[in-house]
Scaffold this motif. Sequence first.
Motif, PDB file in Angstrom:
ATOM      1  N   ASN A 137       0.810  -1.219   0.000  1.00  0.00           N
ATOM      2  CA  ASN A 137       0.000   0.000   0.000  1.00  0.00           C
ATOM      3  C   ASN A 137       0.846   1.273   0.000  1.00  0.00           C
ATOM      4  OD1 ASN A 137      -2.593  -1.196   0.064  1.00  0.00           O
ATOM      5  ND2 ASN A 137      -2.353  -1.639   2.247  1.00  0.00           N
ATOM      6  N   LEU A 138       2.174   1.104  -0.024  1.00  0.00           N
ATOM      7  CA  LEU A 138       3.055   2.275   0.107  1.00  0.00           C
ATOM      8  C   LEU A 138       2.919   3.257  -1.052  1.00  0.00           C
ATOM      9  CD1 LEU A 138       6.508   1.155   1.580  1.00  0.00           C
ATOM     10  CD2 LEU A 138       4.946   2.890   2.443  1.00  0.00           C
ATOM     11  N   LEU A 139       2.912   2.757  -2.285  1.00  0.00           N
ATOM     12  CA  LEU A 139       2.821   3.651  -3.438  1.00  0.00           C
ATOM     13  C   LEU A 139       1.520   4.441  -3.401  1.00  0.00           C
ATOM     14  CD1 LEU A 139       3.982   4.737  -6.077  1.00  0.00           C
ATOM     15  CD2 LEU A 139       2.927   2.809  -7.274  1.00  0.00           C
ATOM     16  N   GLN A 140       0.423   3.751  -3.044  1.00  0.00           N
ATOM     17  CA  GLN A 140      -0.871   4.427  -2.961  1.00  0.00           C
ATOM     18  C   GLN A 140      -0.864   5.493  -1.868  1.00  0.00           C
ATOM     19  OE1 GLN A 140      -4.198   1.867  -2.074  1.00  0.00           O
ATOM     20  NE2 GLN A 140      -5.718   3.433  -2.547  1.00  0.00           N
ATOM     21  N   LEU A 141      -0.321   5.151  -0.685  1.00  0.00           N
ATOM     22  CA  LEU A 141      -0.288   6.122   0.409  1.00  0.00           C
ATOM     23  C   LEU A 141       0.625   7.300   0.078  1.00  0.00           C
ATOM     24  CD1 LEU A 141      -1.098   7.070   3.187  1.00  0.00           C
ATOM     25  CD2 LEU A 141       0.683   5.613   4.182  1.00  0.00           C
ATOM     26  N   ASN A 142       1.773   7.014  -0.536  1.00  0.00           N
ATOM     27  CA  ASN A 142       2.669   8.108  -0.936  1.00  0.00           C
ATOM     28  C   ASN A 142       1.977   9.051  -1.909  1.00  0.00           C
ATOM     29  OD1 ASN A 142       5.124   7.646   0.501  1.00  0.00           O
ATOM     30  ND2 ASN A 142       5.584   5.925  -0.837  1.00  0.00           N
ATOM     31  N   GLY A 143       1.236   8.473  -2.863  1.00  0.00           N
ATOM     32  CA  GLY A 143       0.517   9.293  -3.820  1.00  0.00           C
ATOM     33  C   GLY A 143      -0.571  10.123  -3.158  1.00  0.00           C
ATOM     34  N   VAL A 144      -1.360   9.489  -2.276  1.00  0.00           N
ATOM     35  CA  VAL A 144      -2.439  10.201  -1.588  1.00  0.00           C
ATOM     36  C   VAL A 144      -1.860  11.274  -0.665  1.00  0.00           C
ATOM     37  CG1 VAL A 144      -4.321   9.971   0.082  1.00  0.00           C
ATOM     38  CG2 VAL A 144      -4.038   8.257  -1.713  1.00  0.00           C
ATOM     39  N   HIS A 145      -0.781  10.925   0.058  1.00  0.00           N
ATOM     40  CA  HIS A 145      -0.152  11.881   0.971  1.00  0.00           C
ATOM     41  C   HIS A 145       0.342  13.110   0.215  1.00  0.00           C
ATOM     42  CE1 HIS A 145       3.102  13.456   3.605  1.00  0.00           C
ATOM     43  NE2 HIS A 145       2.248  13.129   4.557  1.00  0.00           N
ATOM     44  N   MET A 146       0.962  12.897  -0.943  1.00  0.00           N
ATOM     45  CA  MET A 146       1.434  14.025  -1.740  1.00  0.00           C
ATOM     46  C   MET A 146       0.265  14.809  -2.347  1.00  0.00           C
ATOM     47  SD  MET A 146       4.829  12.422  -3.570  1.00  0.00           S
ATOM     48  CE  MET A 146       6.166  11.769  -2.559  1.00  0.00           C
ATOM     49  N   ASN A 147      -0.830  14.104  -2.651  1.00  0.00           N
ATOM     50  CA  ASN A 147      -2.022  14.786  -3.147  1.00  0.00           C
ATOM     51  C   ASN A 147      -2.627  15.700  -2.093  1.00  0.00           C
ATOM     52  OD1 ASN A 147      -2.509  14.405  -5.829  1.00  0.00           O
ATOM     53  ND2 ASN A 147      -3.709  12.550  -5.593  1.00  0.00           N
ATOM     54  N   VAL A 148      -2.683  15.211  -0.865  1.00  0.00           N
ATOM     55  CA  VAL A 148      -3.202  16.027   0.236  1.00  0.00           C
ATOM     56  C   VAL A 148      -2.324  17.254   0.433  1.00  0.00           C
ATOM     57  CG1 VAL A 148      -3.553  16.081   2.745  1.00  0.00           C
ATOM     58  CG2 VAL A 148      -4.355  14.134   1.424  1.00  0.00           C
ATOM     59  N   SER A 149      -0.999  17.040   0.349  1.00  0.00           N
ATOM     60  CA  SER A 149      -0.062  18.151   0.459  1.00  0.00           C
ATOM     61  C   SER A 149      -0.307  19.184  -0.633  1.00  0.00           C
ATOM     62  CB  SER A 149       1.375  17.624   0.382  1.00  0.00           C
ATOM     63  OG  SER A 149       2.303  18.682   0.367  1.00  0.00           O
ATOM     64  N   THR A 150      -0.553  18.700  -1.855  1.00  0.00           N
ATOM     65  CA  THR A 150      -0.778  19.606  -2.980  1.00  0.00           C
ATOM     66  C   THR A 150      -2.119  20.318  -2.856  1.00  0.00           C
ATOM     67  OG1 THR A 150       0.518  18.116  -4.363  1.00  0.00           O
ATOM     68  CG2 THR A 150      -0.806  19.755  -5.489  1.00  0.00           C
ATOM     69  N   LEU A 151      -3.155  19.591  -2.404  1.00  0.00           N
ATOM     70  CA  LEU A 151      -4.459  20.219  -2.205  1.00  0.00           C
ATOM     71  C   LEU A 151      -4.364  21.351  -1.191  1.00  0.00           C
ATOM     72  CD1 LEU A 151      -7.510  20.259  -2.724  1.00  0.00           C
ATOM     73  CD2 LEU A 151      -7.763  18.553  -0.901  1.00  0.00           C
ATOM     74  N   SER A 152      -3.614  21.114  -0.115  1.00  0.00           N
ATOM     75  CA  SER A 152      -3.439  22.167   0.889  1.00  0.00           C
ATOM     76  C   SER A 152      -2.671  23.346   0.300  1.00  0.00           C
ATOM     77  CB  SER A 152      -2.703  21.618   2.116  1.00  0.00           C
ATOM     78  OG  SER A 152      -1.352  21.295   1.816  1.00  0.00           O
ATOM     79  N   ARG A 153      -1.752  23.047  -0.644  1.00  0.00           N
ATOM     80  CA  ARG A 153      -1.001  24.116  -1.300  1.00  0.00           C
ATOM     81  C   ARG A 153      -1.913  24.957  -2.196  1.00  0.00           C
ATOM     82  NH1 ARG A 153       2.559  23.473  -6.007  1.00  0.00           N
ATOM     83  NH2 ARG A 153       2.699  21.270  -5.515  1.00  0.00           N
ATOM     84  N   VAL A 154      -2.779  24.275  -2.959  1.00  0.00           N
ATOM     85  CA  VAL A 154      -3.707  24.993  -3.835  1.00  0.00           C
ATOM     86  C   VAL A 154      -4.642  25.883  -3.010  1.00  0.00           C
ATOM     87  CG1 VAL A 154      -5.614  24.729  -5.468  1.00  0.00           C
ATOM     88  CG2 VAL A 154      -3.617  23.237  -5.646  1.00  0.00           C
ATOM     89  N   LEU A 155      -5.231  25.313  -1.959  1.00  0.00           N
ATOM     90  CA  LEU A 155      -6.147  26.081  -1.116  1.00  0.00           C
ATOM     91  C   LEU A 155      -5.400  27.167  -0.355  1.00  0.00           C
ATOM     92  CD1 LEU A 155      -8.451  23.246   0.303  1.00  0.00           C
ATOM     93  CD2 LEU A 155      -8.975  24.906  -1.484  1.00  0.00           C
ATOM     94  N   GLY A 156      -4.198  26.814   0.148  1.00  0.00           N
ATOM     95  CA  GLY A 156      -3.413  27.778   0.919  1.00  0.00           C
ATOM     96  C   GLY A 156      -3.031  28.994   0.117  1.00  0.00           C
ATOM     97  N   THR A 157      -2.588  28.778  -1.135  1.00  0.00           N
ATOM     98  CA  THR A 157      -2.192  29.914  -1.979  1.00  0.00           C
ATOM     99  C   THR A 157      -3.404  30.745  -2.387  1.00  0.00           C
ATOM    100  OG1 THR A 157      -2.256  28.418  -3.891  1.00  0.00           O
ATOM    101  CG2 THR A 157      -0.106  28.827  -2.891  1.00  0.00           C
TER     102      THR A 157
END
Length: 403
Positions: free
Chosen positions: A129-149
């Motif tokens: 499940n590591l690849l999936q979690l890494n992808g989701v974790h980075m997606n959450v990080s990016t979503l917070s970046r989009v909303l944050g900016t």
Amino acid sequence: MWKNKNVWILLIGEFIAGLGLWLGIIGNLEFMQEKVPSDFVKSLILAAGLLAGIAVGPWAGKVTDQMNKKTVMLVSGAVRTVSVVFMLIAIETGSVWWMVVFLVFLQISAAFYFPALQAAIPLVVEENNLLQLNGVHMNVSTLSRVLGTAVAGILLVIMPLSMLYVMSLAAYAGLFVITCFLKINEPITLQNHPNKASAASTSFKDIFPIIKGLPIVLMTLVLTLVPLLFIGGFNLMVINISEIQDSSVIKSWIYATEGIGFMLGAFLVKQISLRSSPYTILFLFSFVIGFSQLLLYFANVPILTVLAFLVFGFAVGCFFPTAATIFQTRVPKEFHGRFFSFKNMLDRVTFQVVLLMTGFLLDTVGLQHMAIIFGALSLFMTASFYLRFKQLRTNVEVTNKVS
């Protein structure tokens, strides 16, 4: 995986921290635009924090392997929260030096937090499940970046700059609280490890023979320098594009578009990995990154600028989860703290060099000629690494046939 409470804690914590981080980054850019006219001086200011992170890197790696990952994350989170106070002082006094202090403490806390986080992820889920979690974790990080900016751009219009940092401080405090609920099982500890010679009690330098003995890890580590060539000067390029197009709105468009591209890439990389090997993914999207840099030659055209960052975002969205999974699965867990600390240091050195290069080139040749230089360099590096990889694979196949 989705029934695992620790997964949700990490993802929610990443989202909250990301909001705080990007509120602060937009605030930093606004503060420097007001106080610092030179792009090169801006790069020096940002490099000061990176240098502090590099300096404590070896200690951070050893501490991460010796201590509970949750403890390291909590202490570094507390330091990050307190560091925002220095930026509030910088705004109140109008002093760039207080901003430097803020960046130094922020990067020192990051030097401990991110290796601990990367070492904690493989302890939270199964390897498949590591690849999936890494992808989701980075997606959450990016979503917070989009909303944050986006939120930061709106807030700058309706409230003082200092309020961005107050909200950033609140977000970091929220991350500290939610991390308290994290429960990580670490079966291998410094006290009970059967072979202390290979455990965390040894030197930080012990990670280098491990990396050398794992060609797939070494090659991936070197290949990650290609996207960093773009990312290192990302914020300075955004400021410069805004000035070329005489538009403040383009900054939000760039961050939002690149973030959306990243999320699409990180979401689809799991499906792509079912049809392609990890190295096919890494080399293919490394070439795409170089192409996206060349597109910035047309930085005066808004639609092509947005397209360049969309393509780049998608490429790194596929690239980084794949690289992270290789590191987490191939490097022995008892060395994760030191490995991810070393990788963090390598990233920071690269960031620092690229940051200074970007500032210098923006002041001397301009963004469009710099895009050609960086794009050509990225394509050349990728082609060189690919030929080297093919040679290594051929040598391994020959050796296996002989044996």
